[in-house]
Design an enzyme around this catalytic site. Structure first.
Site, PDB file in Angstrom:
ATOM      1  N   GLU A 176      12.308 -14.506  -5.033  1.00 41.94           N
ATOM      2  CA  GLU A 176      12.571 -15.559  -4.040  1.00 41.94           C
ATOM      3  C   GLU A 176      12.067 -16.914  -4.551  1.00 41.94           C
ATOM      4  OE1 GLU A 176      11.009 -13.944  -0.333  1.00 41.94           O
ATOM      5  OE2 GLU A 176      12.928 -12.990   0.042  1.00 41.94           O
ATOM      6  N   GLU A 370      17.297  -6.843  -1.622  1.00 44.61           N
ATOM      7  CA  GLU A 370      16.449  -6.591  -0.447  1.00 44.61           C
ATOM      8  C   GLU A 370      17.284  -6.742   0.807  1.00 44.61           C
ATOM      9  OE1 GLU A 370      12.749  -8.679   0.115  1.00 44.61           O
ATOM     10  OE2 GLU A 370      12.408  -8.778  -2.050  1.00 44.61           O
TER      11      GLU A 370
END
Ligand code: BG6
Length: 471
Positions: A176, A370
């Protein structure tokens, strides 16, 4: 013709492994994060966090995967997984980050983990830095604000690429990575100085990680010619709160600045066309060299991987509307969506929108690494009847398959997570994501036994059916 999708689960070293100081591992930034309320309180006060001693640190035990990895990977094999996204704890390999020699015990641990996966036909998908950096790199260099981290990271990459080149085909650089503009310590291992221009710092950290990522891409292609290496972002499509033109404009800017900006750097290998205006309005001036810009454009990411938990909604500043929580970024409440117990808005169609948009903009393969739902759960008769999770996952997978039909090139899909683990944002076990329940509570008490939830059997059947149809 579309490719055969990989189906897996995902985790991060500091949220599962425990054994934080065993066999030569050094302390990492994740090892000083407290749990529960303390985490949200201190996350933006890193200096205070570093100076405070807390009673409990969730990463120290986590779910003790270090001693249970064979059992867990066996469960993943029972699921029929074809991939497993995990991360290497950098401080297991280089305890201080800048050590001359790598820690052989740490390298051996991941040898065993990868061998176990491969034995069961599971492709490891490995993140090099998932919200953790050896702590010494904070004290000595102030983390990613110092460009020396680029070559230090390069050395770590070189070491693991050489060691695992015959075992790992998919690498991911930073988890991220777009979060670093906001989470300077959590993602960038940097403690801001008093009075510092925080927006400038955030973009400088992003720049330094983008350069490091390109260096990793270069090294990966030289050392592991058959491997692919990608970037990873948190991505939520941002919807305008209404059809008012200013809401559309604001939501576009929100998505561009927080999410797409990073992808332009990592995938297109250049600063987006709007960066000049953005930087001048925010009074940002970055330290960027011509060599770095050349590296960025010469070695972009092979694929985009991303986490998808929710869509966001955004609009004019003066709108009076309920706010929602989100994964790193938050927005306005969308009246058409339900939310989880932590206020994350559930939007399966948003995943199809996300895949189409990212593919349209970047035209590289996409990997959903994810997707999942955190829920408070209790073990009853050695199981959890998590029909809500089955519903959530089924709907998201359906939308992903629709996107594949739309023509989007998707590499695979990983559920967050295979087993329950420590929540990243709250540091709790209470926010459970797994297909497998682990008996441990927020303070690390429990038997650490593993129990399959109903969703475990559902995913197993789904995967079997999917590959039967593919034959
Ligand atoms: C992503 C992270 O932000 O979302 C994971 O990559 C994290 O590390 C996951 O665990 C879910 O978020 P949380 O805060 O509910 O654990």
């Amino acid at each position: 013709m579309s490719r055969r999708l990989l189906f897996g689960v995902a985790s991060a070293a500091n949220q599962i492994e425990g054994a934080y100081n065993l066999n030569g591992k050094g302390l990492s930034t994740a090892d000083i994060l407290p749990g529960a309320k303390d985490r949200s309180h201190y996350i933006f006060k890193p200096q205070e966090m570093v100076e405070t001693r807390f009673d409990y640190y969730p990463s120290h035990k986590a779910v003790d995967y270090y001693h249970h990895f064979q059992e867990d990977i066996k469960l993943f094999s029972e699921l029929g997984l074809t991939c497993y996204r995990m991360s290497i704890a950098w401080s297991r390999i280089f305890p201080n980050g800048d050590d001359e020699k790598a820690n052989e015990e740490g390298l051996k641990f991941y040898d065993r983990v990868f061998d176990e996966c491969l034995k069961h036909g599971i492709e490891p998908v490995v993140t090099l830095s998932h919200f953790e950096v050896p702590l010494n790199l904070v004290t000595k260099y102030n983390g990613w604000s110092d460009k020396r981290l680029i070559s230090i990271f390069g050395k770590y990459c070189k070491t693991v690429f050489n060691r695992y080149k015959d075992k790992v085909k998919y690498w991911i650089t930073f988890n991220e990575v777009n979060s670093v503009t906001k989470l300077h310590f959590h993602s960038g291992a940097t403690i801001p100085k008093a009075g510092e221009n925080l927006e400038q710092l955030g973009y400088q950290l992003l720049h330094n990680q983008a350069v490091a990522s390109s260096l990793a891409n270069k090294l990966c292609h030289e050392i592991c010619p058959y491997a692919k290496i990608g970037c990873m972002v948190q991505y939520s499509p941002v919807y305008p709160y209404s059809s008012h033109p200013e809401d559309v404009l604001e939501s576009n800017h929100f998505e561009r600045d927080r999410e797409l900006f990073a992808l332009d750097l990592f995938v297109k290998g250049r600063y987006p066309f709007y960066s000049k205006r953005l930087f001048s309005e925010k009074n940002i001036s970055l330290d960027i060299t011509t060599e770095e810009l050349e590296l960025l454009s010469s070695y972009p990411s092979d694929f985009i991987s991303f986490s998808y938990y929710m869509s966001l909604s955004y609009g004019r500043k003066e709108i009076v509307a309920e706010k929602t929580n989100g994964n790193i970024f938050s927005g306005l409440k969308n009246p058409h969506l339900k939310s989880t117990e932590w206020g994350w808005q559930i939007d399966p169609i948003g995943l199809r929108i996300a895949l189409n948009k990212l593919y349209e903009l970047y035209e590289v393969p996409l990997f959903i690494v994810e997707n999942g739902i955190g829920v408070k759960e209790q073990l009853e008769n050695n199981t959890v009847h998590d029909l809500y999770r089955i519903d959530f996952l089924q709907q998201h997978i359906n939308q992903m398959l629709e996107a594949v039909e739309d023509g989007v090139d998707v590499i695979g899909y990983c559920i967050w997570s295979g087993t329950d683990l420590i929540s990243n944002s709250t540091g709790e076990m209470t926010k459970r994501y797994g297909l497998v329940y682990i008996d441990v509570d927020d303070l690390g008490h429990g038997s650490f036994s593993r129990y399959k939830k109903d969703s475990f059997y559902w995913y197993k059947n789904f995967i079997t059916d999917y590959y039967k149809k593919e034959l």
